[in-house]
Design a protein around this motif. Structure first.
Motif, short mmCIF file in Angstrom:
data_model
loop_
_atom_site.label_atom_id
_atom_site.label_comp_id
_atom_site.label_asym_id
_atom_site.label_seq_id
_atom_site.Cartn_x
_atom_site.Cartn_y
_atom_site.Cartn_z
N UNK A 1 0.85 -1.18 0.00
CA UNK A 1 0.00 0.00 0.00
C UNK A 1 0.89 1.24 0.00
N UNK A 2 0.52 2.20 -0.75
CA UNK A 2 1.27 3.45 -0.85
C UNK A 2 0.43 4.59 -0.29
N UNK A 3 1.06 5.44 0.50
CA UNK A 3 0.38 6.61 1.06
C UNK A 3 0.91 7.84 0.33
N UNK A 4 0.32 8.16 -0.81
CA UNK A 4 0.79 9.27 -1.62
C UNK A 4 0.63 10.62 -0.92
N UNK A 5 -0.44 10.79 -0.16
CA UNK A 5 -0.70 12.08 0.48
C UNK A 5 0.15 12.27 1.73
N UNK A 6 0.43 11.21 2.45
CA UNK A 6 1.23 11.33 3.66
C UNK A 6 0.56 12.19 4.71
N UNK A 86 -2.78 6.51 5.44
CA UNK A 86 -1.98 6.86 6.62
C UNK A 86 -2.48 6.07 7.83
N UNK A 87 -3.79 6.03 8.00
CA UNK A 87 -4.37 5.27 9.10
C UNK A 87 -4.08 3.78 8.96
N UNK A 88 -4.27 3.24 7.75
CA UNK A 88 -4.06 1.81 7.52
C UNK A 88 -2.61 1.38 7.71
N UNK A 89 -1.69 2.31 7.50
CA UNK A 89 -0.27 2.00 7.66
C UNK A 89 0.23 2.25 9.08
#
Length: 165
Positions: A1-6, A86-89
């Protein structure tokens, strides 16, 4: 999973358009040092990450990050709950665990052919208009744009810079 927005902190978006710009609180027309501190729950290098703090050093003076009307001046738990990846990571704790496994610090200058950097510099995020981020326009108007990264340091909090303030 990638968090592009951070999860980030943008002084302009928080109501301080004069904080980070030429002649601003952090005068971007002059050299300055960016300090990022990763604060853990127990103040040890191995502790759970609970805060990411930013400050600047310019002309020998420490400049604190801008503070929002709510008193926020750093990234803390709960600040980016709107961001599902962000939450999932794992939020800050997850980022801290990831950092503890090892990361590579990378610097780059890049452009955004599709979005013209609007996400970073225009609308609520900055003073640029919708076309100022066009890479062709930037290269035409500023053919000698450059940046210098120097004296990159890593160490215990407070050990990587010296200044007053």
């Amino acid at each position: 999973m990638c968090d592009k927005a951070g999860c980030g902190f943008n002084s302009y978006k928080e109501g301080f358009p004069d904080y980070y710009k030429p002649g601003g609180t952090v005068d971007t027309s002059k050299p300055f040092t960016v300090v990022t501190q990763f604060i853990t729950k127990d103040n040890t290098a191995a502790g759970e990450l609970v805060e990411v703090r930013r400050l600047y050093v310019q002309n020998g003076k420490v400049i604190a990050n801008a503070k929002t009307k709510a008193g926020v001046d750093s990234i803390k738990e709960g600040q980016c709950d709107w961001n599902k990846p962000w939450n999932n990571l794992g939020k800050l704790k997850g980022f801290g665990e990831s950092a503890a496994r090892g990361m590579v610090l990378t610097f780059s200058i890049w452009n955004d052919n599709g979005g013209f950097m609007k996400w970073l510099d225009s609308g609520n995020a900055g003073p640029c208009n919708a076309t100022e981020g066009d890479p062709a326009l930037i290269k035409q108007q500023n053919p000698n744009t450059q940046v210098t990264w120097s004296k990159v340091k890593w160490g215990e909090i407070g050990s990587t810079y010296s200044a007053t303030g």
